[in-house]
Design an enzyme around this catalytic site. Structure first.
Site, PDB file in Angstrom:
ATOM      1  N   CYS A  94      29.398   5.674  16.443  1.00 30.29           N
ATOM      2  CA  CYS A  94      29.199   6.233  14.768  1.00 30.29           C
ATOM      3  C   CYS A  94      30.229   4.899  14.546  1.00 30.29           C
ATOM      4  CB  CYS A  94      29.628   6.937  13.909  1.00 30.29           C
ATOM      5  SG  CYS A  94      29.215   7.105  12.470  1.00 30.29           S
ATOM      6  N   HIS A 136      20.079   9.539  12.199  1.00 39.00           N
ATOM      7  CA  HIS A 136      21.589   9.817  12.222  1.00 39.00           C
ATOM      8  C   HIS A 136      21.907   9.208  10.652  1.00 39.00           C
ATOM      9  CE1 HIS A 136      25.720   8.169  13.434  1.00 39.00           C
ATOM     10  NE2 HIS A 136      25.655   7.620  12.591  1.00 39.00           N
TER      11      HIS A 136
HETATM   12 NI    NI Z   1      27.060   6.351  11.470  1.00 41.59          NI
END
Ligand code: NI
Length: 170
Positions: A94, A136
């Site tokens: 991320c 996500h």
């Molecule tokens: Ni992310």
């Protein structure tokens, strides 16, 4: 277009639940284009508006191969309308948690409904990396992060590390 700063853990904004987009106007389209530029520069395969400190329900995504031609997509007010029972395991990263990788199992195929940059409703069946990336990014819109899939002990370790890092950058 302009590159935007990406917020990182422990910025509390990452835990915000983003609000639905009410109007798709020139400002919103500009935001989406800036998010795409920011994502490509990072580089990453997806970026949610909250990661550039805008608490609105949209994200951008491009899961095409490096060699393939770019496939930029903007998903506004996305919702998953169906999920497969079959799961897919993927090691996710991320842009708001640099250098953290978490193995996460999520539905392997999903159908997502959203508005595109022209305000047109779209329905898209996704599988593979695209299905994982959409889930996500959708998590971001609800303030959820990949570390929430870790045990509490491991999660606290990551949070401590980022707090320390943030202090040392001040
Ligand atoms: Ni992310």
């Amino acid at each position: 277009m302009a590159k935007l700063p990406i917020i990182k853990l422990p910025d509390p904004l990452l835990r915000t639940t983003s609000a639905p987009v009410e109007r798709i106007d020139a400002d919103l389209v500009r935001l989406a284009d800036d998010m795409l530029e920011t994502m490509y520069a990072a580089p990453g395969v997806g970026l949610a508006a909250i990661q550039v400190a805008v608490p609105k329900r949209l994200f951008v995504i491009d899961t095409s191969d490096d060699e393939a031609k770019p496939d930029p997509r903007v998903l506004i007010n996305p919702e998953i309308v169906s999920r497969s029972d079959e799961l897919r395991l993927h090691e996710e990263g991320c842009l708001s948690l640099p250098e953290v990788l978490v193995e996460i199992e999520r539905p392997a195929r999903i159908v997502v409904r959203y508005l595109d940059r022209h305000g047109k409703q779209q329905e898209h069946e996704a599988e593979g990396l695209m299905a994982t990336a959409i889930q996500h990014e959708l998590d971001h819109l609800d303030g959820k992060l990949i570390i929430d899939f870790l045990s509490r002990l491991k999660r606290d370790m990551v949070i401590r590390k980022f707090k320390k890092l943030a202090r040392s950058e001040m």
